[in-house]
Design a protein around this motif. Sequence first.
Motif, PDB file in Angstrom:
ATOM      1  N   ASP A  60       1.005  -1.287   0.018  1.00 34.68           N
ATOM      2  CA  ASP A  60       0.033  -0.065  -0.159  1.00 34.68           C
ATOM      3  C   ASP A  60       0.994   1.211  -0.008  1.00 34.68           C
ATOM      4  N   LYS A  65      -4.985 -11.241   7.797  1.00 37.19           N
ATOM      5  CA  LYS A  65      -4.061 -10.353   7.252  1.00 37.19           C
ATOM      6  C   LYS A  65      -3.612  -9.375   8.328  1.00 37.19           C
ATOM      7  N   ASP A 111      -1.217  -5.796   8.629  1.00 38.34           N
ATOM      8  CA  ASP A 111      -0.774  -4.565   7.720  1.00 38.34           C
ATOM      9  C   ASP A 111       0.531  -4.105   8.473  1.00 38.34           C
ATOM     10  N   SER A 164       2.891   1.144   3.799  1.00 40.09           N
ATOM     11  CA  SER A 164       2.988  -0.006   4.306  1.00 40.09           C
ATOM     12  C   SER A 164       2.661  -1.262   3.516  1.00 40.09           C
ATOM     13  N   SER A 202       1.240  -5.784   3.385  1.00 39.03           N
ATOM     14  CA  SER A 202       0.322  -6.776   4.096  1.00 39.03           C
ATOM     15  C   SER A 202       0.954  -7.942   3.799  1.00 39.03           C
TER      16      SER A 202
END
Length: 568
Positions: free
Chosen positions: A153, A178, A180, A158, A160
């Motif tokens: 992202d 998930k 992040d 970031s 993930s």
Amino acid sequence: MQSIKRKLVITLLIVMMVPLITFLILSTNIAKGTVESSEISSNISMVDLSSRYIEYQLQEYDQLLFSSLVDEMLVPSLTKPDNISTANVFNTQTYIQDKLFYLYNSRASIQAASLVSIETGNIYRIENNDFFVDSYSHLLKNTESKDVIFNIDEKSNSFSYERNIFRFEDQKLIGKIKIDVHFSLFDPILKDLQNNDEEHVLLLNSSGRILYAPYPDSVKLLSNSVIKDSLGKTVVSQDDGIYYFQKNLSQNIILLKAVPAEVMNVGAAHIRQSGTIILIISVFLTVILSFYVSNRVTKPVIELSKAMENVSEDNFNVKINTNGSDEIGILNRKYKEMIGRIRDLIEKDYKREIEKKDAQFLALQAQINPHFLYNTLQVIGGMAIIKNAKEINDVTQKLSHMFRYITKRQHGLVYMYEEVNHLKNYLHIQQVRFHDKVSIHLFVDEEVKDGLIPLLAIQPLIENCFIHGFESKIDHCMIKIDIQKVFDEIEIIIEDNGVGISESHLSQIQKNLSSKQFIQSGSIGLHNVNNRLKLYFGQEYGINIYSKKYMYTKIIMRLPYQTKGVGV
């Protein structure tokens, strides 16, 4: 000799400095290339090691996510229960909340943790320490993958990690889990890789776009075009610097370290500066060493040359250094021995000349029958008394005493009081001769009466005053004679107010007096007395003369105070 010294210094400087400068230039260039090569090799190793550590960190987060799947309550919590009761829903939600909080708090860099239940259509998410439950209506991707799913992202800086959750019995996809993670996770690694503020360390995506930089200014300084053109290579050297790439970390992230050209040149500049300092110091030391060596070599030659010049001016008392053991030292010793032999020969020549003068003087004495002359003067004196001529009798008596003093002495040295008595007889006769025209002032220190002086050393000097000083002088004439003891020496000063001596004639007389050569003369005058003093007492004694035309003439005689010697 100075030209020899200059040539030697220049030769030494060329011989010593040309190889030194060449060596320093070559060594500086070689060291510069070595430093650059070492710097590149070191950066490659550091980038590779950092990339391995980043890969390890990513695998650790993958392992953390995978370990969360090994939980027998995870699958039932994501399945729609047969008995939907408030208690069951609360228990399920509590379990999911605890599990996500566990993931969220396990690493400081995890920004969020989420769990999707496909059957219930819910998404459970923890972010900023808050727990959320929402309905999930997004289209699922990568539903068949059983490996970890990596996404980036770029907006939130970031990435993930995501894994599908399959039911074991039928391998049906029932959900997703998930986490992040912020790229600041890699800050310690990236900052350690950055050696100084001018270097830049970045994370890129596979297409070359900048994903993350520990320092935002680095993004502005780097050219995206340069980065894109350099992808696929490990080291790229360009005008603005050197770029180090470690590509395809997890097949998605590229680690880049950019080192500007000025940073790479720091090491080379330091070596160049150090080489320059070493060169300056070496040149300084070389110059000092060259002058030192040239002085050591040429100084004895220069001293010997000066000694030769002094000897050529009749100065045989020059000091020559004979301590050297080399060829110059041997030459100095042989030259000193030669001067000694020459000095001995000259002194022997002095003695022969003095002996010749003494022989002439004795021959003159022998030509006159002393007794006949003395008796004749006594007869004249008696006749003067009979005729009542007292002055004639006084002069005759003084003259007879003078002849007796001269004729009875066969040796060179006499006592000072004897020489003074003879001098008084001579001065009495001269005063009678010149009547009131001449004033004579005689002072004799009582301490010098027993001192020794060469026979007839004072009278010839005073006689010069009458012959040369007063011969054309009309005014009143004056002679001052001062004989006194000064420390361990006898000083005799004879001064008259006669016609004086011209500067050129005085300079010639002074030069002859200071010369060690025997001055040929037909009388026992000034030079004869000076040479006899030096012969008896040494070269440091003798006569000095000072005069000014039409004003005065002063003679200073110096001799040691001795009470025993030859002739007494």
